[in-house]
Motif scaffolding. Structure first.
Motif, PDB file in Angstrom:
ATOM      1  N   LEU A   1     115.828  52.711  52.529  1.00 51.23           N
ATOM      2  CA  LEU A   1     116.452  53.035  51.243  1.00 51.23           C
ATOM      3  C   LEU A   1     116.897  54.485  51.228  1.00 51.23           C
ATOM      4  N   ALA A   2     117.850  54.734  50.352  1.00 48.38           N
ATOM      5  CA  ALA A   2     118.297  56.103  50.075  1.00 48.38           C
ATOM      6  C   ALA A   2     118.030  56.379  48.605  1.00 48.38           C
ATOM      7  N   THR A   3     117.612  57.589  48.301  1.00 49.90           N
ATOM      8  CA  THR A   3     117.366  57.954  46.909  1.00 49.90           C
ATOM      9  C   THR A   3     117.750  59.416  46.714  1.00 49.90           C
ATOM     10  N   LYS A   4     117.727  59.836  45.458  1.00 49.47           N
ATOM     11  CA  LYS A   4     118.144  61.193  45.116  1.00 49.47           C
ATOM     12  C   LYS A   4     117.196  61.739  44.066  1.00 49.47           C
ATOM     13  N   PHE A   5     116.799  62.994  44.238  1.00 53.35           N
ATOM     14  CA  PHE A   5     115.899  63.626  43.276  1.00 53.35           C
ATOM     15  C   PHE A   5     116.293  65.080  43.120  1.00 53.35           C
ATOM     16  N   ARG A   6     116.719  65.442  41.894  1.00 54.81           N
ATOM     17  CA  ARG A   6     117.102  66.812  41.566  1.00 54.81           C
ATOM     18  C   ARG A   6     118.148  67.350  42.546  1.00 54.81           C
ATOM     19  N   GLY A   7     119.158  66.533  42.823  1.00 54.40           N
ATOM     20  CA  GLY A   7     120.269  66.956  43.650  1.00 54.40           C
ATOM     21  C   GLY A   7     120.031  66.850  45.147  1.00 54.40           C
ATOM     22  N   ARG A   8     118.816  66.497  45.572  1.00 53.14           N
ATOM     23  CA  ARG A   8     118.500  66.392  46.991  1.00 53.14           C
ATOM     24  C   ARG A   8     118.441  64.930  47.394  1.00 53.14           C
ATOM     25  N   HIS A   9     119.080  64.577  48.523  1.00 54.17           N
ATOM     26  CA  HIS A   9     119.095  63.199  48.992  1.00 54.17           C
ATOM     27  C   HIS A   9     117.954  62.951  49.981  1.00 54.17           C
ATOM     28  N   PHE A  10     117.454  61.725  49.949  1.00 54.16           N
ATOM     29  CA  PHE A  10     116.372  61.318  50.837  1.00 54.16           C
ATOM     30  C   PHE A  10     116.730  59.988  51.487  1.00 54.16           C
TER      31      PHE A  10
ATOM     32  N   PHE B   1     113.225  59.524  33.222  1.00 51.68           N
ATOM     33  CA  PHE B   1     113.520  59.096  34.591  1.00 51.68           C
ATOM     34  C   PHE B   1     113.020  60.127  35.592  1.00 51.68           C
ATOM     35  N   LEU B   2     113.206  61.419  35.264  1.00 54.09           N
ATOM     36  CA  LEU B   2     112.797  62.477  36.171  1.00 54.09           C
ATOM     37  C   LEU B   2     111.301  62.399  36.461  1.00 54.09           C
ATOM     38  N   PHE B   3     110.502  62.225  35.418  1.00 51.78           N
ATOM     39  CA  PHE B   3     109.052  62.156  35.610  1.00 51.78           C
ATOM     40  C   PHE B   3     108.657  60.870  36.339  1.00 51.78           C
ATOM     41  N   ALA B   4     109.322  59.746  35.991  1.00 50.74           N
ATOM     42  CA  ALA B   4     108.995  58.477  36.638  1.00 50.74           C
ATOM     43  C   ALA B   4     109.360  58.517  38.123  1.00 50.74           C
ATOM     44  N   HIS B   5     110.554  59.044  38.425  1.00 50.69           N
ATOM     45  CA  HIS B   5     111.008  59.072  39.815  1.00 50.69           C
ATOM     46  C   HIS B   5     110.231  60.096  40.630  1.00 50.69           C
ATOM     47  N   SER B   6     109.738  61.136  39.962  1.00 51.16           N
ATOM     48  CA  SER B   6     108.968  62.158  40.671  1.00 51.16           C
ATOM     49  C   SER B   6     107.706  61.562  41.294  1.00 51.16           C
ATOM     50  N   ALA B   7     107.198  60.480  40.712  1.00 49.52           N
ATOM     51  CA  ALA B   7     105.996  59.843  41.257  1.00 49.52           C
ATOM     52  C   ALA B   7     106.269  59.304  42.659  1.00 49.52           C
ATOM     53  N   PHE B   8     107.431  58.650  42.821  1.00 45.61           N
ATOM     54  CA  PHE B   8     107.766  58.115  44.145  1.00 45.61           C
ATOM     55  C   PHE B   8     108.039  59.239  45.139  1.00 45.61           C
ATOM     56  N   ILE B   9     108.807  60.264  44.704  1.00 50.44           N
ATOM     57  CA  ILE B   9     109.127  61.367  45.603  1.00 50.44           C
ATOM     58  C   ILE B   9     107.862  62.109  46.013  1.00 50.44           C
TER      59      ILE B   9
END
Length: 402
Positions: free
Chosen positions: A101-110, A45-53
């Motif tokens: 939308l709201a999302t979260k990556f490595r503890g940081r909210h966007f 998930f981390l690698f997949a979501h990192s693409a969007f971030i």
């Protein structure tokens, strides 16, 4: 103003309990192997979501005091109104998606605002506060933080979808709290319903009347199995809240409630992809849990046979002290039969020749018998009992027999 929708907290509590029991049971059943798979899943998930971030940071426009200060001011004011201390990173992104939308990556909210929304509401910028407030609601209520833990319960019929709809109603309340006027609320939701230009001429009264048709079977069923309430209901709820009024939605069809009990949640709007993902998740969990459970059952079966054999060993020791010879059968030890049969665990224990006690555990795939054996061995210090297996899988044996 109570920002939490009335159904969210009780549904959340039920989901936490059910998901907690599921994860605990799976952890025990897999002897901790589940943790490895969860770690691998998180890395995927981390690698997949990192693409969007990464796309967001590399192609989107970060909203700040220097870049679109009007939007940044709305973000800061929204955080103040809802009590959010840490201001999330906010970006403006061009995409064929009319919402936010709201999302979260490595503890940081966007928080992500899509340009179509901002452009459509250029003449009524106060409506953007509703979108910002809605996404801040997801962050403030920790919806993103709990989503993974609640995944098992979120797949359940009725409950999973009901919790997601309650979360949406809650976040709409956050949006209302951030808006300055009722017209801004209507404009924000009208833009989602009618598009980036037609929203200006939407007859809100007529649109709200459409909610009266939501009590039919098909409307009820498809809402009960979806993640989002009908937009007509969301607007009615938001407008009523801004006016300080309570609202009652039309009752859903009874048979739709019954039928939805048999339809697991597969994501927003359902669809073949969501169903495939659900089936894949179940398949992965089954691939881990079923073999682990089978191993657990076999270990328990061998442990039971070992305990039975130990009881016979004690009886043999007493017999040897009294008679100074090895008993012929279990009947010499006072047992009713020459073999102790455990029907439930599918094994039988008897005396073997040569000073041994054997538990017949059944046959292997080739028809060969499998035994757990406790055998008497003479040593310099006297007679000792040793335990071992014959034609068995070693991991199934008790620790003392390996």
């Amino acid at each position: 103003m109570n920002l939490v929708y009335k159904n969210e907290k009780p549904l959340f509590a039920i989901a936490v309990v059910l998901s907690g029991l599921f994860w605990l049971g799976l952890l025990i059943a897999t002897f901790g192997v589940l943790l490895i798979y969860l770690l691998l899943g998180y890395l995927f998930f981390l690698f997949a979501h990192s693409a969007f971030i990464s796309h967001l940071k590399g192609s989107g426009v970060r909203i700040s005091e220097d870049q679109y200060p009007d939007l940044h001011a709305k973000l800061v004011e929204g955080c103040r109104k809802v009590g959010l201390k840490d201001i999330p990173d906010a970006y403006l992104l061009r995409a064929d998606f009319f919402n936010a939308l709201a999302t979260k990556f490595r503890g940081r909210h966007f928080v992500v605002l899509f340009t179509d929304v901002v452009d459509a509401l250029e003449d009524q910028p106060g409506a953007i506060d509703f979108y910002i407030g809605h996404e801040l609601g997801h962050i403030h209520r920790k919806h993103l933080t709990w989503r993974t833990f609640l995944a098992p319960a979120s797949l359940l019929p009725v409950l999973g979808s009901a919790l997601r709809r309650a979360e949406e109603y809650t976040c709409d309340r956050y949006g209302v709290a951030c808006c300055q006027s009722e017209n801004d609320i209507k404009a924000a939701i009208a833009a989602i319903a009618a598009g980036d230009t037609r929203w200006k001429t939407l007859n809100v009264t007529a649109y709200l009347r459409q909610a009266e048709a939501s009590n039919g079977f098909w409307m009820s069923f498809n809402e009960l199995t979806a993640d989002y309430p009908w937009l007509t209901k969301r607007m009615a709820e938001a407008v009523a809240l801004s006016q300080g009024k309570a609202i009652r939605h039309p009752r859903r069809h009874g048979f739709a409630w019954f039928l939805s009990l048999f339809v697991p949640r597969v994501g927003a709007g359902g669809g073949a992809l969501s169903i495939l993902i659900t089936v894949a998740m179940i398949g992965i969990l089954a691939a881990v849990a079923v073999p682990a459970y089978q191993d657990y059952v076999e270990r328990a079966r061998y442990a039971s046979a070992y305990a039975e054999a130990q009881q016979i060993q004690v009886a043999v020791d007493e017999y040897l002290q009294s008679h100074e010879q090895w008993p012929s059968t279990l009947q010499d030890l006072g047992f009713a039969e020459s073999t102790v049969v455990n029907v439930g665990s599918h094994y039988d224990v008897a005396l073997l020749g040569g000073g041994a006690i054997g538990a017949n555990m059944g046959e292997d795939a080739y028809g060969e018998p499998r035994y757990l054996v406790i055998e008497a061995k003479m040593t310099k210090s006297g007679m000792n009992w040793v335990c071992y297996g014959q034609n068995v899988v070693e991991k199934h044996l008790p620790a003392a027999c390996r």
